[in-house]
Write an enzyme that holds these catalytic residues in place. Structure first.
Site, PDB file in Angstrom:
ATOM      1  N   ASN A   1       0.683  -1.134   0.332  1.00 11.55           N
ATOM      2  CA  ASN A   1       0.266   0.328   0.520  1.00 11.55           C
ATOM      3  C   ASN A   1       1.028   1.055   0.119  1.00 11.55           C
ATOM      4  O   ASN A   1       0.717   1.887  -0.793  1.00 11.55           O
ATOM      5  CB  ASN A   1      -1.477  -0.088   1.357  1.00 11.55           C
ATOM      6  CG  ASN A   1      -0.465  -0.192   2.622  1.00 11.55           C
ATOM      7  OD1 ASN A   1       0.896  -0.566   2.177  1.00 11.55           O
ATOM      8  ND2 ASN A   1      -1.257  -0.146   3.475  1.00 11.55           N
TER       9      ASN A   1
ATOM     10  N   GLU B   1       5.516  -4.222  12.055  1.00 13.71           N
ATOM     11  CA  GLU B   1       3.248  -3.454  11.917  1.00 13.71           C
ATOM     12  C   GLU B   1       2.962  -4.086  11.678  1.00 13.71           C
ATOM     13  O   GLU B   1       3.108  -3.999  10.294  1.00 13.71           O
ATOM     14  CB  GLU B   1       4.204  -2.063  11.151  1.00 13.71           C
ATOM     15  CG  GLU B   1       3.178  -1.168  11.242  1.00 13.71           C
ATOM     16  CD  GLU B   1       2.454  -0.766  10.569  1.00 13.71           C
ATOM     17  OE1 GLU B   1       0.862  -1.572  10.636  1.00 13.71           O
ATOM     18  OE2 GLU B   1       2.735  -0.160   9.632  1.00 13.71           O
TER      19      GLU B   1
ATOM     20  N   CYS C   1      -3.004   0.580   6.998  1.00 12.31           N
ATOM     21  CA  CYS C   1      -3.286  -0.421   8.024  1.00 12.31           C
ATOM     22  C   CYS C   1      -3.837   0.061   9.210  1.00 12.31           C
ATOM     23  O   CYS C   1      -4.761  -0.522  10.475  1.00 12.31           O
ATOM     24  CB  CYS C   1      -2.438  -1.152   7.921  1.00 12.31           C
ATOM     25  SG  CYS C   1      -0.812   0.556   8.792  1.00 12.31           S
TER      26      CYS C   1
ATOM     27  N   GLU D   1       7.663   2.973  14.580  1.00 14.77           N
ATOM     28  CA  GLU D   1       9.216   3.236  13.231  1.00 14.77           C
ATOM     29  C   GLU D   1       8.387   4.568  13.367  1.00 14.77           C
ATOM     30  O   GLU D   1       7.796   5.358  14.258  1.00 14.77           O
ATOM     31  CB  GLU D   1       8.440   3.145  11.952  1.00 14.77           C
ATOM     32  CG  GLU D   1       8.339   1.443  12.027  1.00 14.77           C
ATOM     33  CD  GLU D   1       7.969   0.557  10.605  1.00 14.77           C
ATOM     34  OE1 GLU D   1       8.593  -0.270  10.076  1.00 14.77           O
ATOM     35  OE2 GLU D   1       6.793   0.930  10.170  1.00 14.77           O
TER      36      GLU D   1
END
Length: 530
Positions: free
Chosen positions: A193, A290, A324, A504
């Site tokens: 994505n 993640e 997400c 992150e």
């Protein structure tokens, strides 16, 4: 990962517009089809692996995957998957490069990243057009993504000199000090994505700490990770410090299991993340994950309703809903629910579906026919379970015949939803907003936390005491008050529960790419009882 309000996107478009015509004139004559129109044909034609600073074909492949343009369904090429010999070669190259790069002073490492960030800005239009070809997302979103990655890489370039240890004074003049050192060779696997962002978010902190990287993009979106590697090389990164291998799940598993990989960093689904964590456990490797989300947005009756509508749209419709962190469970207090839905439908109805290379497009193509089918099946299942489709949820065909092979879905608004519905519990990864009514703050918080995920969450209210109280009680790693899906550089991103491990995009990220060595220095005679 992540969304941006449309006015800001419009500013980005006007900033970059001058390069579009020039880019098309230079590159569009080299091949036929949609890739030529976007000005990215040469990226498709070249080898897509990067080893020791050079593009190379896979040398040990028994499988291929098909690369196609989501906007049109046009097949662009067949790409060979890297096999065990390719992974051995890439990791070996990275291992050798690590010996040199880890000894480069941190300030100089930071300068390389800073130069790379500037090159990304200079080439942002070509990168953005290639990202559109790879993903089908609207061009204004791609531009924002690319420029945001430049900021991230520059940010870690600035942080590189801060990767230092500490000094501790002890009794009798003795002391101890710590040294923060890199891990070694890092393996990275990205999702489809945000392909350029995946490569940038994982490589820049890794390189800032002195590691080398072997990165595997998603087979859906293999193009821009290699372009990033070429930019790093031009910025002064030694060959072999950043490598790209292409492939599907088997290639990723080879990377995870390689004995010379010190850490894996992965973005994607929970099942795949679980398998990666299992592989890393066998080798006692560091891991950052993640993973998925089913994030809540809670809209109280004292919220600024237009801002709440815009926030809910950002939380559901950015990047065709393929985000997400999307807040797909929208809890609205009953008093304002009718007005909220009215304004939401009005605004959603104005979204422009079509060619992602046009500046006014707000809904591009779904990544693949398979993903489109998943989204449509969720919507049909929601109907079966009693939800009402208030708006959208259908495939549409843009007016341009060239786009007929793409899968374009209207953003979907579901009402009459309940917490036990499949569409409310499971991650859809498409533009499907589930609207749920609630009465009290306590009820909303309890229901918001009733999920295996904990990636993000949003709160819309003008009562700041309530906002902080609810934020404190929400079980999620990234929370928003009166906005959603905004990720300024330097703000850590990551999840609770099954949404992942590690962070992150922030200063804490450097801790996940380095390890501490403690050194004790005795300044007196040794006190020994023997």
């Amino acid at each position: 990962m992540k969304g941006i309000p449309l006015p800001a996107a419009a500013r980005l478009c006007s900033r970059c517009a001058g390069k579009v015509v020039q880019m098309r004139q230079v590159l569009s004559t080299s091949t036929r089809g949609y890739a030529a129109v976007t000005g990215t044909a040469r990226q498709v034609q070249q080898p897509l692996n990067l080893m020791a600073g050079k593009r190379v074909d896979a040398a040990d492949s028994s499988k291929q995957f098909e690369l196609f343009a989501p906007a049109t369904g046009e097949t662009l090429k067949r790409v060979e998957c890297c096999g065990s010999k390719d992974i051995d070669k890439a990791v070996g190259i990275a291992k050798d490069a690590f010996k040199e790069w880890s000894q480069v002073p941190a300030f100089e490492r930071g300068q390389v990243l800073t130069r790379a960030a500037q090159l990304i800005r200079e080439r942002s239009e070509e990168l953005a057009r290639t990202e559109v070809l790879d993903t089908g997302k609207p061009i204004w979103e791609a531009r924002y993504d690319i420029l945001g990655c430049a900021d991230t890489i520059q940010y870690y370039g600035g942080l590189a000199p801060t990767v230092v240890g500490e000094h501790t004074k002890l009794a009798g003049g003795s002391f101890a000090y710590t040294v923060r050192e890199p891990l070694g060779v890092v393996g990275g696997i990205g999702a489809w994505n945000y392909p350029f962002q995946m490569a940038a978010w994982k490589s820049s902190p890794a390189l800032a700490c002195g590691n080398a990287l072997v990165f595997k993009p998603s087979p859906f979106t293999p193009l821009t990770a290699v372009m990033l590697g070429e930019i790093y090389k031009e910025a002064g990164l030694p060959d072999g410090c950043y490598n790209v291998v292409q492939g599907e799940g088997e290639t990723g598993q080879l990377l995870c299991n390689h004995p010379d990989i010190a850490k894996m960093t992965f973005t994607g689904s929970v099942p795949t993340g679980s398998r990666i964590m299992e592989a890393c456990a066998k080798g006692i490797k560091h891991v950052t994950l993640e993973l998925g989300g089913k994030s809540p947005v809670i809209i109280f009756d004292d919220a600024h309703i237009d801002n709440a509508v815009k926030g809910a749209m950002l939380a559901n419709f950015s990047n065709q809903g393929q985000v997400c962190s999307n807040g797909t469970r929208v809890f609205v207090q009953k008093k304002i629910l009718p007005e909220f839905l009215k304004r939401l439908m009005e605004r959603t109805g104005k979204m422009v579906i079509g060619d992602p290379n046009k500046d006014d497009t707000t809904v591009g193509a779904t990544i693949s026919p398979q993903q489109a089918a998943i989204v449509l099946n969720f919507i049909e299942g929601a109907r079966t379970e009693g939800a009402k489709v208030l708006y959208g949820g259908e495939r549409v065909t843009p007016t341009s015949p060239e786009l007929a092979g793409g899968y374009y879905l209207t953003p979907c608004i579901l009402t009459d939803c309940t917490d036990d519905m499949t569409v409310v519990k499971d991650e859809v990864f498409g533009s499907v907003m589930s609207v749920l009514a609630f009465d009290t703050e306590e009820e909303a918080l309890r229901r918001a936390n009733d999920t295996i995920f904990g990636l993000a969450g949003g709160i819309f209210t003008n009562d700041l005491s309530r906002a902080h109280r609810v934020a404190s009680g929400m079980e999620a790693g990234s929370l928003y008050i009166n906005n959603y899906n905004v990720y300024p550089v330097g703000v850590p991103f990551g999840g609770y529960k099954k949404s992942g491990l590690g962070r992150e995009n922030g200063p804490d990220t450097l801790n996940y790419y380095s390890q501490i060595k403690s050194v004790y220095v005795e300044m007196n005679d040794v006190d020994c009882p023997y």
